[in-house]
Scaffold this motif. Structure first.
Motif, mmCIF file in Angstrom:
data_model
loop_
_atom_site.group_PDB
_atom_site.id
_atom_site.type_symbol
_atom_site.label_atom_id
_atom_site.label_comp_id
_atom_site.label_asym_id
_atom_site.label_seq_id
_atom_site.Cartn_x
_atom_site.Cartn_y
_atom_site.Cartn_z
ATOM 1 N N UNK A 277 14.425 74.928 65.836
ATOM 2 C CA UNK A 277 14.664 74.636 67.249
ATOM 3 C C UNK A 277 14.253 75.802 68.137
ATOM 4 N N UNK A 278 13.598 75.481 69.261
ATOM 5 C CA UNK A 278 13.288 76.520 70.266
ATOM 6 C C UNK A 278 14.468 76.729 71.207
ATOM 7 N N UNK A 279 15.513 75.901 71.048
ATOM 8 C CA UNK A 279 16.744 76.064 71.816
ATOM 9 C C UNK A 279 17.931 76.036 70.875
ATOM 10 N N UNK A 280 18.067 77.057 70.007
ATOM 11 C CA UNK A 280 19.070 77.007 68.934
ATOM 12 C C UNK A 280 20.510 76.872 69.424
ATOM 13 N N UNK A 281 20.842 77.473 70.545
ATOM 14 C CA UNK A 281 22.228 77.393 71.001
ATOM 15 C C UNK A 281 22.559 76.003 71.540
ATOM 16 N N UNK A 282 21.550 75.273 71.957
ATOM 17 C CA UNK A 282 21.786 73.888 72.353
ATOM 18 C C UNK A 282 22.198 73.053 71.145
ATOM 19 N N UNK A 283 21.686 73.408 69.969
ATOM 20 C CA UNK A 283 22.086 72.706 68.743
ATOM 21 C C UNK A 283 23.556 72.973 68.427
ATOM 22 N N UNK A 284 24.030 74.182 68.756
ATOM 23 C CA UNK A 284 25.451 74.497 68.557
ATOM 24 C C UNK A 284 26.317 73.574 69.415
ATOM 25 N N UNK A 285 25.914 73.370 70.669
ATOM 26 C CA UNK A 285 26.655 72.489 71.571
ATOM 27 C C UNK A 285 26.585 71.048 71.076
ATOM 28 N N UNK A 286 25.407 70.630 70.672
ATOM 29 C CA UNK A 286 25.207 69.241 70.243
ATOM 30 C C UNK A 286 26.040 68.890 69.011
ATOM 31 N N UNK A 287 26.125 69.824 68.058
ATOM 32 C CA UNK A 287 26.852 69.564 66.815
ATOM 33 C C UNK A 287 28.315 69.967 66.920
ATOM 34 N N UNK A 288 28.582 71.099 67.553
ATOM 35 C CA UNK A 288 29.945 71.613 67.596
ATOM 36 C C UNK A 288 30.828 70.964 68.629
ATOM 37 N N UNK A 289 30.230 70.415 69.690
ATOM 38 C CA UNK A 289 31.020 69.761 70.748
ATOM 39 C C UNK A 289 30.363 68.452 71.143
ATOM 40 N N UNK A 290 30.230 67.515 70.182
ATOM 41 C CA UNK A 290 29.505 66.260 70.466
ATOM 42 C C UNK A 290 30.187 65.370 71.496
#
Length: 468
Positions: A277-290
């Motif tokens: 991902x070129x936006x890795x912290x967005x993946x944290x939001x997507x998975x950690x706070x769906x």
């Protein structure tokens, strides 16, 4: 702080139209340093670090922090001793007194700022732009060029306005990182996630060490920024008093936040998702706070944070050119100020170069690693310069680093320059950039030979005064 002598020279006048405005206070300086550090690196490169070190992303960030913290002491000593624009290039010019080396250091620092800004521009139009707008394949280069032009306009507008914009953006990007840490705490409290993943190292034996170091070489980009601040020395009130606490505060705060964010990212997001991902912290939001409808908001925060990296890098690069043009290391037009007392020709040049890189470099991800390579070489020279310049006494009090610290800083920097830390194409890109610098040096020497000395004598330009 140690004193060479008790007296200090008077500051330059705020009303001097040929001088930069001295308006940056200690709180503003802390926000500048923190805002520059908390930018494109942590928002964009967490996955790339994980690809090299494994899930133990925090380990590479910790090693990168050590190098930054050691080198910061050399910068604190030198900026309080020589509170002038141009930073590391000025210190190397005073220490080694080799104009060609001074020019290359100047060009390397300028190139690092421009490559950093160009890399950040690519992230403005990347995964975070998609998360905000829903556009799957955005025109990355066009969005990046528009972002660079906006940053140039703010830079020209004035240092006071630029710093105020930086303070607002720093608060925004800090809120984004604190939100990521909050997501990690929430995941842990629910017994979810995989904390053990944050302690998985890629490779075995010596491969673990090389993985950590390779990851640290990339992670170090996230800590760049503390050294940018010294280029604003002529615009800071009472530099000897304000720089050391501001630099230490900014670095320590950024280091703690980075370690917590790195641990959260590895714990929440599978490594294969994170690294792609070129936006890795967005993946944290997507998975950690769906269940939280915050993806668009966080994407906007991330784009703003990345833009702040661009702003501060371009501020640094333009002030660097201004400072070294005053010493005739660079062409004199770079020292010309606009009616708003900003170095407009330097701003125009660095903006054009950043756009050129954005349009011509195929693998834009290499720009961050090239930035780190160039600055690591500069850091080694600056650490040595701090020791060499101990014999040069100035007429005001200044910070004095323990001798062992710049020694360790030089050694660690030298290790980070070794070929096992990064790929060969990074060295090749740095070589071509420096080769362009050599060509510019030759052109500059031809021009300066036909210019009268600044003081009207046959000798070269006099050294600048050590104004505080």
């Amino acid at each position: 702080m140690s004193a060479d002598v008790s007296s200090a020279p008077a500051p330059h006048s705020h009303d001097d139209p040929h001088a930069l405005k001295r308006i940056i206070t200690r709180p503003m300086l802390i926000f500048f340093i923190l805002g520059d550090i908390l930018g494109a690196g942590i928002y964009s490169l967490t996955g790339q670090v994980g690809a090299k070190v494994g899930g133990a992303i925090w380990a590479s960030f910790l090693v990168a922090f050590v190098l930054a913290f050691l080198t910061a002491f050399a910068y604190m000593e030198l900026v309080t001793k020589y509170p002038q624009a141009a930073g590391g290039a000025l210190y190397c010019d005073r220490a080694y007194r080799i104009k060609f080396l001074s020019f290359l250091v100047t060009f390397a620092i300028m190139a690092s700022g421009v490559t950093s800004a160009s890399f950040a521009a690519t992230r403005v139009g990347g995964r975070y732009f998609t998360g905000l707008t829903g556009v799957v394949d955005p025109p990355m280069v066009l969005i990046g060029i528009l972002a660079i032009l906006l940053v140039a306009a703010i830079n020209y507008w004035g240092i006071s306005e630029s710093i105020k914009v930086n303070i607002v953006i720093t608060c925004i990007e800090l809120s984004g990182l604190l939100f990521i840490i909050g997501v990690g705490a929430s995941v842990l409290s629910k017994g979810s996630g995989d904390p053990a993943a944050a302690f998985d190292f890629a490779g075995t034996g010596f491969g673990v060490f090389t993985g950590i170091m390779a990851g640290a070489a990339t992670a170090f980009y996230a800590f760049l920024g503390f050294e940018d601040s010294v280029n604003l020395a002529e615009e800071t009130t009472d530099p000897p008093r304000n720089f050391p606490p501001a630099m230490i505060t900014g670095l320590l705060a950024a280091g703690i936040i980075y370690l917590l964010v790195a641990f959260t990212a590895a714990m929440v997001v599978p490594l294969d998702v994170l690294t792609k991902s070129s936006g890795p912290l967005l993946e944290v939001v997507r998975i950690g706070a769906p269940d939280l409808p915050v993806s668009r908001i966080f994407s906007a925060i991330s784009m703003i944070a990345v833009s702040n990296t661009m702003l501060i890098n371009m501020l640094m690069a333009s002030r660097l050119l201004y400072g070294m043009a005053r010493r005739d290391v660079l062409p004199r037009p770079f020292a010309v100020l606009s009616p708003r007392r900003t170095p407009w020709i330097a701003i125009l040049f660095t903006t054009a170069l950043s756009i050129l890189l954005l349009m011509t470099v195929n693998d834009l991800t290499n720009l961050s690693d090239t930035t780190v390579l160039l600055l690591t070489a500069v850091f080694m020279l600056v650490n040595i310069a701090a020791l060499v310049l101990r014999r040069d006494h100035v007429a005001h009090r200044h910070f004095h680093a323990p001798t062992i610290v710049p020694v360790l800083g030089a050694i660690v920097s030298a290790v980070f320059l070794l070929p096992f830390v990064r790929e060969a194409n990074i060295y090749l890109l740095a070589f071509w950039l420096l080769l362009g610098g050599v060509a510019l040096w030759a052109l500059n020497r031809l021009v300066i030979r036909h210019l009268p000395p600044r003081d009207g004598s046959a000798a070269g330009p006099p050294p600048l005064e050590d104004s505080v």
